[in-house]
Design a protein around this motif. Structure first.
Motif, PDB file in Angstrom:
ATOM      1  N   GLY A   9      38.288  33.203  43.604  1.00  0.00           N
ATOM      2  CA  GLY A   9      39.699  32.839  43.516  1.00  0.00           C
ATOM      3  C   GLY A   9      39.899  31.333  43.591  1.00  0.00           C
ATOM      4  N   GLY A  10      39.171  30.683  44.486  1.00  0.00           N
ATOM      5  CA  GLY A  10      39.232  29.223  44.568  1.00  0.00           C
ATOM      6  C   GLY A  10      38.685  28.561  43.321  1.00  0.00           C
ATOM      7  N   TRP A  11      37.628  29.122  42.782  1.00  0.00           N
ATOM      8  CA  TRP A  11      37.030  28.600  41.551  1.00  0.00           C
ATOM      9  C   TRP A  11      38.023  28.723  40.393  1.00  0.00           C
ATOM     10  N   TYR A  12      38.731  29.861  40.347  1.00  0.00           N
ATOM     11  CA  TYR A  12      39.742  30.062  39.310  1.00  0.00           C
ATOM     12  C   TYR A  12      40.873  29.034  39.448  1.00  0.00           C
ATOM     13  N   ASP A  13      41.267  28.735  40.679  1.00  0.00           N
ATOM     14  CA  ASP A  13      42.331  27.751  40.884  1.00  0.00           C
ATOM     15  C   ASP A  13      41.903  26.357  40.461  1.00  0.00           C
ATOM     16  N   LEU A  14      40.628  26.030  40.621  1.00  0.00           N
ATOM     17  CA  LEU A  14      40.153  24.735  40.122  1.00  0.00           C
ATOM     18  C   LEU A  14      40.262  24.663  38.600  1.00  0.00           C
ATOM     19  N   PHE A  15      39.942  25.744  37.935  1.00  0.00           N
ATOM     20  CA  PHE A  15      40.108  25.788  36.475  1.00  0.00           C
ATOM     21  C   PHE A  15      41.583  25.759  36.099  1.00  0.00           C
ATOM     22  N   PHE A  16      42.437  26.356  36.924  1.00  0.00           N
ATOM     23  CA  PHE A  16      43.876  26.309  36.697  1.00  0.00           C
ATOM     24  C   PHE A  16      44.375  24.863  36.750  1.00  0.00           C
ATOM     25  N   LEU A  66      36.608  30.576  28.970  1.00  0.00           N
ATOM     26  CA  LEU A  66      35.256  31.065  28.701  1.00  0.00           C
ATOM     27  C   LEU A  66      34.263  30.518  29.727  1.00  0.00           C
ATOM     28  N   LEU A  67      34.393  29.234  30.052  1.00  0.00           N
ATOM     29  CA  LEU A  67      33.506  28.630  31.054  1.00  0.00           C
ATOM     30  C   LEU A  67      33.707  29.276  32.418  1.00  0.00           C
ATOM     31  N   PHE A  68      34.968  29.547  32.781  1.00  0.00           N
ATOM     32  CA  PHE A  68      35.209  30.224  34.061  1.00  0.00           C
ATOM     33  C   PHE A  68      34.542  31.583  34.090  1.00  0.00           C
ATOM     34  N   TRP A  69      34.772  32.392  33.049  1.00  0.00           N
ATOM     35  CA  TRP A  69      34.234  33.749  33.064  1.00  0.00           C
ATOM     36  C   TRP A  69      32.716  33.771  33.001  1.00  0.00           C
ATOM     37  N   LEU A  70      32.117  32.831  32.278  1.00  0.00           N
ATOM     38  CA  LEU A  70      30.650  32.764  32.254  1.00  0.00           C
ATOM     39  C   LEU A  70      30.087  32.408  33.627  1.00  0.00           C
ATOM     40  N   THR A  71      30.688  31.408  34.273  1.00  0.00           N
ATOM     41  CA  THR A  71      30.193  31.011  35.594  1.00  0.00           C
ATOM     42  C   THR A  71      30.497  32.077  36.647  1.00  0.00           C
ATOM     43  N   ALA A  72      31.654  32.739  36.533  1.00  0.00           N
ATOM     44  CA  ALA A  72      31.983  33.806  37.485  1.00  0.00           C
ATOM     45  C   ALA A  72      31.040  34.993  37.319  1.00  0.00           C
ATOM     46  N   ALA A  73      30.734  35.359  36.079  1.00  0.00           N
ATOM     47  CA  ALA A  73      29.817  36.480  35.843  1.00  0.00           C
ATOM     48  C   ALA A  73      28.411  36.145  36.319  1.00  0.00           C
ATOM     49  N   ALA A  74      27.970  34.913  36.046  1.00  0.00           N
ATOM     50  CA  ALA A  74      26.639  34.504  36.510  1.00  0.00           C
ATOM     51  C   ALA A  74      26.592  34.468  38.036  1.00  0.00           C
ATOM     52  N   GLY A  75      27.650  33.956  38.645  1.00  0.00           N
ATOM     53  CA  GLY A  75      27.694  33.920  40.116  1.00  0.00           C
ATOM     54  C   GLY A  75      27.707  35.311  40.714  1.00  0.00           C
ATOM     55  N   TRP A 129      42.791  35.580  48.207  1.00  0.00           N
ATOM     56  CA  TRP A 129      42.871  34.138  47.960  1.00  0.00           C
ATOM     57  C   TRP A 129      44.143  33.796  47.180  1.00  0.00           C
ATOM     58  N   ARG A 130      44.398  34.542  46.112  1.00  0.00           N
ATOM     59  CA  ARG A 130      45.532  34.227  45.232  1.00  0.00           C
ATOM     60  C   ARG A 130      46.864  34.265  45.969  1.00  0.00           C
ATOM     61  N   PHE A 131      47.029  35.204  46.900  1.00  0.00           N
ATOM     62  CA  PHE A 131      48.322  35.368  47.549  1.00  0.00           C
ATOM     63  C   PHE A 131      48.396  34.717  48.925  1.00  0.00           C
ATOM     64  N   SER A 132      47.361  34.015  49.349  1.00  0.00           N
ATOM     65  CA  SER A 132      47.428  33.316  50.636  1.00  0.00           C
ATOM     66  C   SER A 132      47.084  31.849  50.421  1.00  0.00           C
ATOM     67  N   PHE A 160      47.552  26.297  47.853  1.00  0.00           N
ATOM     68  CA  PHE A 160      46.829  25.308  47.048  1.00  0.00           C
ATOM     69  C   PHE A 160      47.625  24.933  45.800  1.00  0.00           C
ATOM     70  N   ARG A 161      48.136  25.945  45.086  1.00  0.00           N
ATOM     71  CA  ARG A 161      48.918  25.669  43.877  1.00  0.00           C
ATOM     72  C   ARG A 161      50.222  24.963  44.194  1.00  0.00           C
ATOM     73  N   ARG A 162      50.882  25.331  45.290  1.00  0.00           N
ATOM     74  CA  ARG A 162      52.119  24.667  45.691  1.00  0.00           C
ATOM     75  C   ARG A 162      51.868  23.188  46.002  1.00  0.00           C
TER      76      ARG A 162
END
Length: 121
Positions: free
Chosen positions: A22-29, A53-62, A90-93, A98-100
């Protein structure tokens, strides 16, 4: 043979890995927000697609490396549920905070830039 106690420990580890995703996704956001303008042009859409694509590749590899290290790459439903619950937690807490904070910082930088631009005239 895994016991029920081991499964709880594995679930908690999957929960924490889901939060990391979730944190990794927010960095890509953040990257997507900074570099892709609205309305999106063709280069912006391509960059957005490349970042996704880079997010999903790194998330799948991780996730594969996590499962390999945890239990020999055995995919189990409760581990996938742990990933999803950790990501949602992560997304809702912390992710919402972080996004705010990111948008507040972005507005502040935009105002400072606008003020400096007026001073330069």
């Amino acid at each position: 043979m895994t016991t029920t106690l081991n499964q709880w420990a594995e679930f908690l580890l999957a929960l924490s890995f889901g939060a990391v995703l979730g944190g990794w996704y927010d960095l890509f956001f953040v990257l997507r927000t900074l570099f892709v303008r609205r309305p999106a042009s063709t280069p912006g859409l391509l960059l957005c697609a490349a970042l996704d694509l880079l997010f999903w590749l790194t998330a799948a590899a991780g996730a594969a490396l996590f499962l390999l290290r945890l239990n020999g790459l055995c995919v189990r439903f409760f581990l996938l549920l742990g990933f999803a619950c950790g990501f949602a937690a992560w997304r809702f807490s912390a992710g919402a905070l972080f996004r705010r904070l990111f948008f507040a910082l972005k507005r502040l930088c935009t105002r400072l830039y606008g003020g400096l631009k007026k001073l330069a005239r």
